[in-house]
Design a protein around this motif. Structure first.
Motif, short mmCIF file in Angstrom:
data_model
loop_
_atom_site.label_atom_id
_atom_site.label_comp_id
_atom_site.label_asym_id
_atom_site.label_seq_id
_atom_site.Cartn_x
_atom_site.Cartn_y
_atom_site.Cartn_z
N ILE A 57 7.78 5.27 -11.49
CA ILE A 57 6.62 4.44 -11.36
C ILE A 57 7.11 3.04 -11.81
CG2 ILE A 57 4.60 3.43 -11.58
CD1 ILE A 57 4.17 6.41 -13.09
N ASP A 58 7.73 2.34 -12.59
CA ASP A 58 8.48 1.44 -12.92
C ASP A 58 9.51 0.69 -11.93
OD1 ASP A 58 6.80 0.72 -15.34
OD2 ASP A 58 8.52 1.65 -16.83
N ASP A 59 9.89 1.52 -11.57
CA ASP A 59 11.09 1.31 -10.58
C ASP A 59 10.29 1.22 -9.09
OD1 ASP A 59 13.13 1.61 -12.23
OD2 ASP A 59 13.01 3.46 -11.48
N ILE A 60 9.57 1.69 -8.45
CA ILE A 60 8.53 1.74 -7.31
C ILE A 60 8.23 0.33 -7.30
CG2 ILE A 60 6.93 2.14 -5.90
CD1 ILE A 60 7.27 5.19 -6.53
N ALA A 61 7.27 0.23 -8.99
CA ALA A 61 6.60 -1.22 -8.88
C ALA A 61 7.82 -2.46 -8.40
CB ALA A 61 5.51 -1.27 -10.11
N ASN A 62 8.98 -1.74 -10.25
CA ASN A 62 9.62 -3.56 -9.31
C ASN A 62 10.39 -3.67 -8.57
OD1 ASN A 62 9.11 -3.90 -11.97
ND2 ASN A 62 10.31 -2.36 -13.10
N ASN A 63 10.67 -2.85 -6.91
CA ASN A 63 11.78 -2.87 -6.14
C ASN A 63 10.83 -2.63 -4.85
OD1 ASN A 63 14.12 -2.43 -8.17
ND2 ASN A 63 13.40 -0.05 -8.38
N THR A 64 9.40 -3.12 -5.25
CA THR A 64 8.99 -3.06 -3.47
C THR A 64 8.26 -4.85 -2.92
OG1 THR A 64 7.49 -1.32 -4.55
CG2 THR A 64 6.58 -2.61 -2.25
N GLU A 65 8.89 -5.08 -2.68
CA GLU A 65 9.31 -6.44 -1.92
C GLU A 65 8.56 -6.56 -0.85
OE1 GLU A 65 12.96 -7.83 -3.51
OE2 GLU A 65 12.27 -7.41 -6.00
N PHE A 66 8.37 -7.62 0.37
CA PHE A 66 8.06 -8.41 1.12
C PHE A 66 8.39 -9.52 1.28
CE2 PHE A 66 6.06 -10.48 4.76
CZ PHE A 66 6.54 -9.25 5.60
N ASN A 67 10.07 -9.88 2.12
CA ASN A 67 10.32 -10.89 2.20
C ASN A 67 10.38 -11.88 1.08
OD1 ASN A 67 11.48 -13.14 3.79
ND2 ASN A 67 9.94 -14.40 3.26
N THR A 68 11.49 -10.49 -0.35
CA THR A 68 12.17 -10.99 -1.62
C THR A 68 11.20 -11.20 -2.05
OG1 THR A 68 11.86 -13.21 -1.22
CG2 THR A 68 13.77 -11.80 -0.44
N LYS A 69 9.64 -10.86 -2.21
CA LYS A 69 8.64 -11.77 -2.90
C LYS A 69 8.10 -10.02 -3.21
CE LYS A 69 5.36 -14.29 -1.68
NZ LYS A 69 5.38 -15.27 -3.09
N LYS A 70 8.10 -9.98 -4.99
CA LYS A 70 7.63 -8.64 -5.53
C LYS A 70 5.94 -8.92 -5.37
CE LYS A 70 11.06 -8.79 -9.06
NZ LYS A 70 11.52 -7.32 -8.49
N VAL A 71 5.59 -7.49 -4.59
CA VAL A 71 3.86 -7.44 -4.31
C VAL A 71 3.35 -6.25 -5.68
CG1 VAL A 71 4.44 -7.66 -2.26
CG2 VAL A 71 4.85 -5.26 -3.12
N LEU A 72 4.34 -5.30 -6.03
CA LEU A 72 3.71 -4.69 -7.21
C LEU A 72 3.89 -5.40 -8.27
CD1 LEU A 72 3.72 -1.68 -5.87
CD2 LEU A 72 1.63 -2.76 -5.33
N SER A 73 5.01 -5.98 -8.95
CA SER A 73 4.91 -6.38 -9.91
C SER A 73 4.89 -8.03 -10.60
CB SER A 73 6.22 -5.30 -11.00
OG SER A 73 7.29 -5.92 -10.06
N PRO A 74 4.87 -8.12 -11.83
CA PRO A 74 5.30 -10.33 -11.40
C PRO A 74 6.89 -10.24 -11.44
CG PRO A 74 3.97 -9.60 -13.41
CD PRO A 74 4.41 -8.08 -12.81
N GLU A 98 0.64 -1.58 0.05
CA GLU A 98 0.03 -0.37 0.03
C GLU A 98 0.67 0.92 -0.03
OE1 GLU A 98 -2.38 3.18 1.00
OE2 GLU A 98 -0.56 2.63 2.63
N SER A 99 2.19 1.14 0.51
CA SER A 99 2.70 2.32 0.79
C SER A 99 3.41 2.44 -0.74
CB SER A 99 4.16 2.21 1.76
OG SER A 99 4.71 1.10 1.39
N GLY A 100 3.92 1.73 -1.57
CA GLY A 100 4.13 1.58 -2.65
C GLY A 100 3.28 2.31 -3.82
N MET A 101 2.06 1.79 -3.41
CA MET A 101 0.81 2.86 -4.29
C MET A 101 1.10 3.67 -3.40
SD MET A 101 -2.01 -0.23 -4.14
CE MET A 101 -1.92 -1.92 -4.78
N GLY A 102 0.77 3.62 -2.87
CA GLY A 102 0.97 5.40 -2.05
C GLY A 102 2.41 6.62 -2.91
N LEU A 103 2.96 6.05 -3.35
CA LEU A 103 4.17 6.87 -3.93
C LEU A 103 3.87 6.76 -5.24
CD1 LEU A 103 7.44 5.55 -2.12
CD2 LEU A 103 6.47 7.41 -1.34
#
Length: 486
Positions: free
Chosen positions: A128-145, A83-88
């Motif tokens: 925007i692509d950088d935020i989506a590609n680099n937003t991870e939780f426990n190495t799991k990408k949450v905003l991009s495949p 959610e914080s990534g989406m906010g950015l």
């Protein structure tokens, strides 16, 4: 002599009774000491077989709830990260893009000015692509495949879906349900980012009623509500399927993409069908040659109770389709379209392989107690910012529309994540309360009552000492009898 022998026998019997009492007191002392030292009432199954089984089951539930609470907290952390990534992405990036686009739309700027604005817009897209590609939780990408795509490669499967809608007079009871289902369908598929939807009326009294393939689910819904209303007239499904196929004479009106997968969805009750120039074989060949996946919704509640079971019987006429849906009641129409058809298309078109896999969070101590969290592709192309240009007023206005749609899409997704967060917080409070109550219940069954066991220990110690003293006296009496026998 007989009297003495009888006395000796009585003394031996009395000693055995005293010994038994002493043994029982000793066993109770050992049991009390074991409970006092371990703090448990149930140390072995013989203590209470049924209670021991219940206690062990409760302990497993309690330990499971402790793990569940950690799971829920990890899920909350994942949602906070996403959610914080989406906010950015929304602010400052989309907000700045909108500001720049509004600036580019005015006529006071030169071509060089717009080129500078275009460069900043492109840089923001990269951000925007950088935020989506680099937003991870426990190495799991949450905003991009997680799949890496080569530059220039299509980042998701392009799907063009055309609904052929029977909006004739006999569909008066069903058309609103059909429209509601299609609207929900368009909204649910919008998350995949590369799905376009169009509609065609098969009612011959409404020629030219069709909407070009469009990714904006709101425009699709608006067109359906405005144009696909029930009106008297005969229908012609076969000819429309052939004419609006990619090789048909009206294909250009829909605007198929060359590399897309094509899907036709037919919704009809088959009443008032007019003769057609196309035969079933022609339709079958057209669908096969264009590699079109097709589905049929046979809807027939006309002339009776709209809640009655579906009486659709025209299966043979549409044997060329890949799957036929028959909602059992009118209330099932929209649900069969979405999620029913939605799930089928996601599976058949392999969209799920190109989208982000959902995450199943275990929020209960038993199997199946899951909360499914959908993850969304938030890269610029996936949210509709694939082609943004501000070279003139018209292109700037189109870009502004794309940005507003992207902002609305991202805001809806943040709302969904907010709902997920609330759901997990409720689950956490429930798990904590459940854990407390279950622990108290297990404690009543399995934990020792310390004051009671202490009193029992003291009592049995007194009894043991008394029994030992009485056994000593009994043995002295026997010795006295033996003395007389010497």
């Amino acid at each position: 002599m007989e009297v003495h022998v009888c006395t000796l026998t009585l003394n031996v019997t009395n000693s055995l009774n005293i010994y038994n009492n002493m043994t029982q007191s000793d066993a109770r002392i050992r049991s009390s000491m074991e409970r006092l030292s371990s703090g448990l009432k149930l140390n072995r199954a013989p203590d209470n077989a049924a209670g021991k089984a219940i206690s062990e089951m409760m302990k497993a539930q309690i330990r499971g709830l402790e793990t569940v609470k950690r799971n829920i907290k990890d899920g909350l952390s994942l949602l906070d990260t996403a959610e914080s990534g989406m906010g950015l992405i929304i602010d400052p990036n989309l907000a700045r893009m909108r500001e720049l686009t509004l600036q580019a739309a005015t006529g006071t700027l030169t071509a060089d000015d717009r080129r500078m604005i275009q460069k900043e817009l492109d840089a923001i897209k990269s951000s925007i692509d950088d935020i989506a590609n680099n937003t991870e939780f426990n190495t799991k990408k949450v905003l991009s495949p997680p799949t890496e795509f080569t530059p220039g490669e299509s980042q998701s499967t392009a799907i063009d879906i055309v609904f052929f809608i029977d909006d004739s007079g006999t569909m008066a009871e069903e058309i609103s349900l059909v429209n509601a289902g299609i609207s929900s369908f368009a909204e649910n598929l919008s998350q995949y980012g590369n799905v376009n939807i169009g509609t065609v009326s098969v009612n011959m009294s409404k020629p030219g009623t069709y909407s070009s393939l469009n990714h904006d689910s709101k425009q699709v819904t608006s067109y359906i509500e405005t144009h696909h209303q029930s009106r008297g007239g005969s229908i012609n499904v076969y000819d429309q399927l052939v004419d609006f196929a990619p090789t048909g004479e009206k294909a250009k009106d829909l605007g198929y993409r060359s590399n897309s997968k094509k899907i036709f969805v037919i919704l009809t009750d088959t009443y008032d069908e007019a003769s057609s120039r196309a035969t079933r074989d022609t339709v079958t060949q057209t669908l096969a040659s264009n590699n079109i996946q097709s589905y049929l919704f046979g809807v027939d509640f006309y002339g009776g109770d709209p809640s009655a079971e579906n009486q659709f019987q025209a299966d043979d006429a549409y044997s060329f389709v890949n799957q036929i849906y028959k909602p059992q009641t009118a209330a099932d129409v929209a649900e069969n379209i979405s999620p029913g058809l939605t799930d089928a298309i996601v599976k058949d078109a392999e969209l799920i392989e190109k989208a982000l896999e959902p995450i199943d969070l275990l929020i209960g101590p038993n199997a199946g107690q899951l909360l499914r969290v959908d993850l969304y592709d938030c890269r610029s192309d996936a949210i509709g910012l694939n082609e943004i240009q501000v070279e003139d007023h018209a292109s700037a206005m189109k870009t502004l529309e794309q940005i507003d749609q992207a902002r609305e899409l991202m805001s809806r997704r943040r709302t969904i994540y907010g709902a997920y967060t609330n759901r997990l917080e409720h689950a956490l409070r429930y798990s904590e309360n459940y854990h407390l109550n279950l622990t108290m219940s297990e404690s009543r069954i399995g934990d020792a009552d310390i004051p009671k066991e202490a009193m029992s220990l003291s009592q049995n110690q007194v009894l043991l000492q008394s029994a030992q003293a009485m056994l000593s006296q009994s043995m002295k009496q026997s010795e006295a009898v033996l003395t007389l026998l010497k």
